[in-house]
Design an enzyme around this catalytic site. Structure first.
Site, PDB file in Angstrom:
ATOM      1  N   GLU A 182      32.863 -49.594  12.712  1.00 21.87           N
ATOM      2  CA  GLU A 182      31.458 -50.034  12.623  1.00 21.87           C
ATOM      3  C   GLU A 182      30.740 -50.046  13.973  1.00 21.87           C
ATOM      4  OE1 GLU A 182      31.640 -53.806  10.569  1.00 21.87           O
ATOM      5  OE2 GLU A 182      32.404 -52.909   8.734  1.00 21.87           O
ATOM      6  N   ASN A 225      35.733 -45.421  11.581  1.00 23.98           N
ATOM      7  CA  ASN A 225      35.603 -45.986  10.234  1.00 23.98           C
ATOM      8  C   ASN A 225      34.307 -46.789  10.137  1.00 23.98           C
ATOM      9  OD1 ASN A 225      37.006 -46.725   7.631  1.00 23.98           O
ATOM     10  ND2 ASN A 225      36.939 -48.804   8.494  1.00 23.98           N
ATOM     11  N   HIS A 261      32.123 -49.300   0.307  1.00 27.31           N
ATOM     12  CA  HIS A 261      31.787 -50.525  -0.424  1.00 27.31           C
ATOM     13  C   HIS A 261      30.498 -50.246  -1.200  1.00 27.31           C
ATOM     14  CE1 HIS A 261      34.838 -52.894   1.576  1.00 27.31           C
ATOM     15  NE2 HIS A 261      34.404 -52.489   2.758  1.00 27.31           N
ATOM     16  N   GLU A 290      38.110 -48.430   2.007  1.00 28.85           N
ATOM     17  CA  GLU A 290      37.878 -49.804   1.526  1.00 28.85           C
ATOM     18  C   GLU A 290      37.082 -49.788   0.222  1.00 28.85           C
ATOM     19  OE1 GLU A 290      36.184 -52.239   4.652  1.00 28.85           O
ATOM     20  OE2 GLU A 290      37.482 -51.363   6.179  1.00 28.85           O
ATOM     21  N   ASP A 292      35.387 -50.442  -3.040  1.00 30.40           N
ATOM     22  CA  ASP A 292      35.171 -51.400  -4.123  1.00 30.40           C
ATOM     23  C   ASP A 292      33.768 -51.179  -4.677  1.00 30.40           C
ATOM     24  OD1 ASP A 292      33.689 -52.742  -2.119  1.00 30.40           O
ATOM     25  OD2 ASP A 292      35.132 -54.378  -1.930  1.00 30.40           O
TER      26      ASP A 292
HETATM   27  C1  XIL Z   1      36.543 -58.340   5.307  1.00 32.97           C
HETATM   28  C2  XIL Z   1      37.692 -59.031   4.587  1.00 32.97           C
HETATM   29  O1  XIL Z   1      37.864 -58.410   3.337  1.00 32.97           O
HETATM   30  C3  XIL Z   1      37.431 -60.506   4.437  1.00 32.97           C
HETATM   31  O2  XIL Z   1      38.574 -61.182   3.943  1.00 32.97           O
HETATM   32  C4  XIL Z   1      37.042 -61.117   5.795  1.00 32.97           C
HETATM   33  O3  XIL Z   1      36.710 -62.484   5.616  1.00 32.97           O
HETATM   34  C5  XIL Z   1      35.885 -60.355   6.408  1.00 32.97           C
HETATM   35  O4  XIL Z   1      36.239 -58.974   6.519  1.00 32.97           O
HETATM   36  N1  XIL Z   1      34.409 -53.856   6.574  1.00 32.97           N
HETATM   37  C6  XIL Z   1      35.633 -53.945   7.199  1.00 32.97           C
HETATM   38  C7  XIL Z   1      36.614 -54.962   6.753  1.00 32.97           C
HETATM   39  O5  XIL Z   1      35.952 -53.112   8.049  1.00 32.97           O
HETATM   40  O6  XIL Z   1      37.419 -55.409   7.810  1.00 32.97           O
HETATM   41  C8  XIL Z   1      35.924 -56.136   6.088  1.00 32.97           C
HETATM   42  O7  XIL Z   1      36.922 -56.997   5.562  1.00 32.97           O
HETATM   43  C9  XIL Z   1      34.985 -55.670   5.020  1.00 32.97           C
HETATM   44  C10 XIL Z   1      33.912 -54.783   5.595  1.00 32.97           C
END
Ligand code: XIL
Length: 377
Positions: A182, A225, A261, A290, A292
């Site tokens: 990020e 990422n 996401h 990641e 979802d």
């Molecule tokens: C999130 C986790 O899922 C949570 O448990 C935590 O409280 C905050 O971080 N992008 C990312 C991840 O790169 O590390 C994040 O994970 C979600 C968004």
């Protein structure tokens, strides 16, 4: 083609077992059960087993984050059926929080590796690969770091030591590292204010992070990422330009990954595959790290049939993009089941984002992924 256990292959009592791994299924708990119907190995295929060669299917390992219900046990250590599901269904694991700075570095002189070690050892016992997450990020950094007022030389030494120590510890045991996470905002500008490393050390620190990680583990694939980079947009354009620059400078960058996401209320990023393909054409690996798919959901409400159908469609399309790209070797969902998901904690009024119900039975999204993996094999 691989065969898979789907509802069409099942009759009667065995259908009840469709949603959960064999070991968890009540009808198989007693070996002399009258109702137990033997289910052969092919029918027991998991997502990981169904995937074509060269593609691992991962999950985040819950723990160390914020749950919406503090009464839950730490999932990874306290929830045996959850552990069993992680072990049987997936071929890759990501540390959801356990390899972040705030977790690994309680203070400047200490590395707390227990939780990260446990994940790597678990993965090895179960024949899984691991994604390391993450080394250079603006978020979830410890206070001693963010508020330490370190000079540039000292800060640089702190980062270098961290990368060498952490990546070196797991040398040869982490398939992919999210080296930088990020680093751009949604307008495609480097996070020169909120990212301590870029603010204090300049953008060149990103190349250094990749070089240090590569020296510490030459076999690890090193990734950029981010979220909201699924489409061609200002942010993914910024990554594309940076990737070109890093590669031109001989920096050991190996891949670009989209967190993915998604939310049903914002529509599907239909150019996902085309977007990733331009990174593939640079010679980079690609991954969805990641995944979802959340949805508007009132507190305590259940998703509608239509929401579940749409969610399955979104999940399926993310997987299809990956399957259509020879560069895409890793597809990871960001946790399961919904009760362990970060979504309800982070996105007010949204939920139900994972592919499992809270009792570890599967949603339509799971079936859609499994079927697509079987068809692709
Ligand atoms: C999130 C986790 O899922 C949570 O448990 C935590 O409280 C905050 O971080 N992008 C990312 C991840 O790169 O590390 C994040 O994970 C979600 C968004």
């Amino acid at each position: 083609m691989k065969r898979v256990r789907t509802s069409t292959l099942l009759v009667g009592a065995a259908a009840a077992a469709v949603a959960v791994p064999l070991a968890l299924s009540p009808i198989f708990q007693s070996s002399d059960s009258e109702t137990a119907e033997p289910v052969n190995d092919a029918q027991e295929m998991s997502l990981g087993e169904a995937a074509p060669d060269g593609l691992v299917i991962g999950s985040a390992v819950a723990g160390g984050g914020h749950h919406h219900d503090e009464d839950y046990p730490d999932p990874f250590t306290g929830d045996a059926p959850y552990r069993e599901l992680l072990a049987t269904e997936f071929t890759s694991l990501s540390a959801e929080n356990q390899m972040k700075w705030d977790h690994l570095r309680p203070d400047r002189d200490t590395y707390a590796f227990d939780d990260a070690d446990a994940i790597v050892e678990f993965a090895e016992r179960n024949g899984q690969v691991v994604r390391g997450h993450t080394l250079l990020w603006h978020s979830q950094n410890p206070d001693w770091l963010e508020n330490g007022n370190f000079g540039a030389d000292e800060l640089r030494a702190i980062l270098r030591d961290h990368i060498e120590t952490v990546v070196g510890r797991y040398e040869g045991r982490i398939q992919q590292w999210d080296v930088a996470n990020e680093i751009f905002d949604d307008n495609g500008n480097l996070r020169t204010q909120d990212n301590i490393w870029i603010r204090e050390l300049g953008p060149e620190i990103i190349a250094d992070a990749f070089r240090w990680a590569h020296e510490a583990d030459p076999s690890a694939e090193l990734y950029l990422n981010d979220y909201s980079v699924e489409s061609v947009n200002a942010k993914s354009d910024a990554y594309y330009r940076m990737s070109q620059d890093l590669l031109a400078d001989g920096v050991p960058l190996h891949g670009f990954s989209a967190q993915t996401h998604l939310s049903l209320q914002y529509g599907f990023p239909s150019d996902l595959e085309d977007n990733l393909r331009r990174f593939e054409e640079l010679g980079l690996g690609t991954a969805l790290t990641e995944v979802d798919v959340r949805m508007p959901l009132a507190e305590g409400a259940e998703p509608t049939e239509e929401q579940l159908r749409q969610q399955a469609d979104y999940y399926l399309r993310t997987l299809e993009a990956c399957l259509n790209l020879s560069s895409c070797g890793s597809y990871t969902v960001w946790g399961l089941p919904d009760k362990y998901s970060w979504v309800p904690v982070t996105f007010e009024g949204e939920g139900a984002a994972t592919i499992y119900w809270d009792d570890l039975t599967t949603k339509p999204a799971y079936d859609a992924l499994l079927e697509a993996l079987v068809d692709a094999s």
